[in-house]
Design a protein around this motif. Structure first.
Motif, PDB file in Angstrom:
ATOM      1  N   MET A  17       0.841  -1.223   0.064  1.00 26.90           N
ATOM      2  CA  MET A  17      -0.147   0.184  -0.241  1.00 26.90           C
ATOM      3  C   MET A  17       0.788   1.331  -0.037  1.00 26.90           C
ATOM      4  SD  MET A  17      -3.521  -0.591   1.954  1.00 26.90           S
ATOM      5  CE  MET A  17      -2.793   0.102   3.497  1.00 26.90           C
ATOM      6  N   LEU A  18       2.190   0.931   0.049  1.00 27.41           N
ATOM      7  CA  LEU A  18       3.014   2.167  -0.093  1.00 27.41           C
ATOM      8  C   LEU A  18       2.783   3.154  -1.188  1.00 27.41           C
ATOM      9  CD1 LEU A  18       5.304   3.742   1.409  1.00 27.41           C
ATOM     10  CD2 LEU A  18       6.644   2.326  -0.002  1.00 27.41           C
ATOM     11  N   LEU A  19       2.934   2.588  -2.463  1.00 28.06           N
ATOM     12  CA  LEU A  19       2.665   3.102  -3.754  1.00 28.06           C
ATOM     13  C   LEU A  19       1.165   3.833  -3.699  1.00 28.06           C
ATOM     14  CD1 LEU A  19       4.173   0.956  -6.413  1.00 28.06           C
ATOM     15  CD2 LEU A  19       5.015   3.037  -5.529  1.00 28.06           C
ATOM     16  N   LEU A  20       0.285   3.312  -3.287  1.00 19.30           N
ATOM     17  CA  LEU A  20      -1.037   3.879  -3.191  1.00 19.30           C
ATOM     18  C   LEU A  20      -1.089   5.095  -2.410  1.00 19.30           C
ATOM     19  CD1 LEU A  20      -4.228   3.932  -3.707  1.00 19.30           C
ATOM     20  CD2 LEU A  20      -4.298   2.276  -1.597  1.00 19.30           C
ATOM     21  N   SER A  21      -0.240   4.931  -1.035  1.00 18.28           N
ATOM     22  CA  SER A  21      -0.084   6.079  -0.209  1.00 18.28           C
ATOM     23  C   SER A  21       0.608   7.230  -0.673  1.00 18.28           C
ATOM     24  CB  SER A  21       0.596   5.620   1.110  1.00 18.28           C
ATOM     25  OG  SER A  21      -0.010   4.473   1.771  1.00 18.28           O
ATOM     26  N   VAL A  22       1.830   7.099  -1.530  1.00 13.24           N
ATOM     27  CA  VAL A  22       2.536   7.806  -1.974  1.00 13.24           C
ATOM     28  C   VAL A  22       1.575   8.766  -3.192  1.00 13.24           C
ATOM     29  CG1 VAL A  22       4.589   8.648  -3.437  1.00 13.24           C
ATOM     30  CG2 VAL A  22       4.621   6.995  -1.425  1.00 13.24           C
ATOM     31  N   GLY A  23       1.046   7.959  -3.903  1.00 10.05           N
ATOM     32  CA  GLY A  23       0.051   8.569  -5.115  1.00 10.05           C
ATOM     33  C   GLY A  23      -0.766   9.436  -4.348  1.00 10.05           C
ATOM     34  N   LEU A  24      -1.445   9.196  -3.306  1.00 11.80           N
ATOM     35  CA  LEU A  24      -2.577   9.811  -2.762  1.00 11.80           C
ATOM     36  C   LEU A  24      -1.906  11.133  -2.043  1.00 11.80           C
ATOM     37  CD1 LEU A  24      -4.494   7.181  -0.819  1.00 11.80           C
ATOM     38  CD2 LEU A  24      -5.611   8.782  -2.753  1.00 11.80           C
ATOM     39  N   VAL A  25      -0.698  11.094  -1.662  1.00 19.27           N
ATOM     40  CA  VAL A  25      -0.107  12.287  -0.990  1.00 19.27           C
ATOM     41  C   VAL A  25       0.094  13.191  -2.181  1.00 19.27           C
ATOM     42  CG1 VAL A  25       1.869  13.093  -0.097  1.00 19.27           C
ATOM     43  CG2 VAL A  25       0.755  11.416   1.133  1.00 19.27           C
ATOM     44  N   LEU A  26       0.752  12.625  -3.295  1.00 21.72           N
ATOM     45  CA  LEU A  26       1.030  13.565  -4.287  1.00 21.72           C
ATOM     46  C   LEU A  26      -0.074  14.299  -4.890  1.00 21.72           C
ATOM     47  CD1 LEU A  26       4.038  11.588  -6.216  1.00 21.72           C
ATOM     48  CD2 LEU A  26       4.392  13.540  -4.826  1.00 21.72           C
ATOM     49  N   PHE A  27      -1.147  13.312  -5.398  1.00 20.11           N
ATOM     50  CA  PHE A  27      -2.264  13.956  -5.998  1.00 20.11           C
ATOM     51  C   PHE A  27      -3.138  14.822  -5.297  1.00 20.11           C
ATOM     52  CE2 PHE A  27      -6.521  13.399  -7.727  1.00 20.11           C
ATOM     53  CZ  PHE A  27      -6.336  13.669  -9.009  1.00 20.11           C
ATOM     54  N   LEU A  28      -3.509  14.306  -3.951  1.00 22.49           N
ATOM     55  CA  LEU A  28      -4.275  15.152  -3.282  1.00 22.49           C
ATOM     56  C   LEU A  28      -3.669  16.250  -2.626  1.00 22.49           C
ATOM     57  CD1 LEU A  28      -6.556  12.252  -1.414  1.00 22.49           C
ATOM     58  CD2 LEU A  28      -7.121  13.703  -3.572  1.00 22.49           C
ATOM     59  N   GLY A  29      -2.235  16.004  -2.457  1.00 26.08           N
ATOM     60  CA  GLY A  29      -1.400  17.077  -1.718  1.00 26.08           C
ATOM     61  C   GLY A  29      -1.434  18.435  -2.561  1.00 26.08           C
ATOM     62  N   VAL A  30      -1.195  17.776  -3.710  1.00 28.11           N
ATOM     63  CA  VAL A  30      -1.113  19.266  -4.961  1.00 28.11           C
ATOM     64  C   VAL A  30      -2.370  19.827  -5.229  1.00 28.11           C
ATOM     65  CG1 VAL A  30      -1.446  17.911  -7.068  1.00 28.11           C
ATOM     66  CG2 VAL A  30      -0.066  19.905  -6.947  1.00 28.11           C
ATOM     67  N   HIS A  31      -3.726  19.121  -4.965  1.00 26.07           N
ATOM     68  CA  HIS A  31      -4.883  19.673  -5.175  1.00 26.07           C
ATOM     69  C   HIS A  31      -5.375  20.107  -3.866  1.00 26.07           C
ATOM     70  CE1 HIS A  31      -5.083  17.159  -8.570  1.00 26.07           C
ATOM     71  NE2 HIS A  31      -6.289  17.942  -9.034  1.00 26.07           N
ATOM     72  N   LEU A  32      -4.539  20.048  -2.592  1.00 25.77           N
ATOM     73  CA  LEU A  32      -5.039  20.888  -1.540  1.00 25.77           C
ATOM     74  C   LEU A  32      -4.390  22.263  -1.559  1.00 25.77           C
ATOM     75  CD1 LEU A  32      -4.982  18.067   1.512  1.00 25.77           C
ATOM     76  CD2 LEU A  32      -7.000  19.689   0.785  1.00 25.77           C
ATOM     77  N   LEU A  33      -3.370  22.610  -2.466  1.00 25.18           N
ATOM     78  CA  LEU A  33      -2.741  23.990  -2.339  1.00 25.18           C
ATOM     79  C   LEU A  33      -3.776  25.108  -2.391  1.00 25.18           C
ATOM     80  CD1 LEU A  33       0.101  23.363  -4.967  1.00 25.18           C
ATOM     81  CD2 LEU A  33       0.251  23.379  -2.385  1.00 25.18           C
ATOM     82  N   ARG A  34      -4.867  24.935  -3.190  1.00 30.97           N
ATOM     83  CA  ARG A  34      -5.886  25.848  -3.039  1.00 30.97           C
ATOM     84  C   ARG A  34      -6.557  26.200  -1.678  1.00 30.97           C
ATOM     85  NH1 ARG A  34     -10.020  26.917  -8.095  1.00 30.97           N
ATOM     86  NH2 ARG A  34      -9.338  29.051  -7.476  1.00 30.97           N
ATOM     87  N   VAL A  35      -6.379  25.212  -0.869  1.00 35.16           N
ATOM     88  CA  VAL A  35      -7.290  25.268   0.213  1.00 35.16           C
ATOM     89  C   VAL A  35      -6.423  26.264   1.527  1.00 35.16           C
ATOM     90  CG1 VAL A  35      -8.061  24.010   2.507  1.00 35.16           C
ATOM     91  CG2 VAL A  35      -8.463  23.350   0.113  1.00 35.16           C
ATOM     92  N   VAL A  36      -5.094  25.988   1.245  1.00 38.83           N
ATOM     93  CA  VAL A  36      -4.245  26.670   2.243  1.00 38.83           C
ATOM     94  C   VAL A  36      -3.888  28.390   1.665  1.00 38.83           C
ATOM     95  CG1 VAL A  36      -1.817  26.987   3.364  1.00 38.83           C
ATOM     96  CG2 VAL A  36      -3.101  24.878   2.863  1.00 38.83           C
ATOM     97  N   PRO A  37      -4.427  29.426   2.153  1.00 41.08           N
ATOM     98  CA  PRO A  37      -4.241  30.837   1.746  1.00 41.08           C
ATOM     99  C   PRO A  37      -2.721  30.925   1.457  1.00 41.08           C
ATOM    100  CG  PRO A  37      -5.677  30.695   3.733  1.00 41.08           C
ATOM    101  CD  PRO A  37      -4.933  29.281   3.659  1.00 41.08           C
ATOM    102  N   GLY A  38      -2.826  31.250   0.256  1.00 40.86           N
ATOM    103  CA  GLY A  38      -1.441  32.234  -0.330  1.00 40.86           C
ATOM    104  C   GLY A  38      -0.561  31.373  -0.980  1.00 40.86           C
TER     105      GLY A  38
END
Length: 185
Positions: free
Chosen positions: A1-22
């Motif tokens: 599940m390591l690759l799944l976890s890394v993929g989720l961190v990359l994909f969702l992490g970059v998509h969370l950038l809008r949530v953090v102001p600035g």
């Protein structure tokens, strides 16, 4: 599940950038608009590929709980609704106006339904992550942005519903071939 976890961190992490102001604006200012978009796209694609491959090789994983039988049946109705919402994000209409962020709402419905229908650890990680991300992003977007303008007519809504139902039927019929998992079985 390591690759799944890394993929989720990359994909969702970059998509969370809008949530953090600035953060997004700061990165765009430092990198420039085009390099930022290119980097965003590459990270998203790498994350997406890792999610898919990671889920394939993580299967089967131990169950976290016993998924209720009704969860699978609920998903048969909820997932098409989620796909209609996703489709309505691209069709100006009343659905888009009422929901404000139909793509995020569609991901909430889609991932929530899959979470109720699946109990293995890899599925809980995958759909739980998408559920949490889409819910957080949906709430943040509703506070941040104003509703879309009022539209006349129901053409966009009808288009979203018809295309969403067609897509849902295709996915339902080819779910096993596309994702290696039967819809109900």
């Amino acid at each position: 599940m390591l690759l799944l976890s890394v993929g989720l961190v990359l994909f969702l992490g970059v998509h969370l950038l809008r949530v953090v102001p600035g953060v997004r604006d700061g990165l765009q200012a430092r990198l420039g608009a085009t390099p930022y978009k290119l980097t965003y796209t590459v990270i998203s694609l790498v994350g997406f590929v890792l999610i898919i491959y990671g889920k394939i090789i993580a299967h089967p994983t131990p169950a976290v709980w016993d998924a209720p039988e009704w969860g699978r049946h609920l998903a048969l109705f909820a997932v098409p609704l989620g796909i209609i919402l996703l489709t309505s994000a691209y069709a100006p209409g009343h659905i888009r106006r009422w929901v404000r962020h139909p793509m995020l709402a569609g991901v909430v419905v889609w991932s929530g339904a899959h979470l109720l229908a699946n109990s293995e650890a890899s599925a809980v990680l995958l759909f739980g992550s998408f559920f949490a991300w889409s819910l957080i992003t949906f709430i943040a977007a509703c506070f941040r942005e104003t509703p879309p303008p009022v539209v006349k007519g129901w053409g966009g809504d009808l288009t979203a519903i018809v295309l969403g139902l067609i897509a849902a039927l295709i996915i339902l019929n080819f779910h096993m071939y596309l994702f290696g998992v039967a819809v109900i079985g």
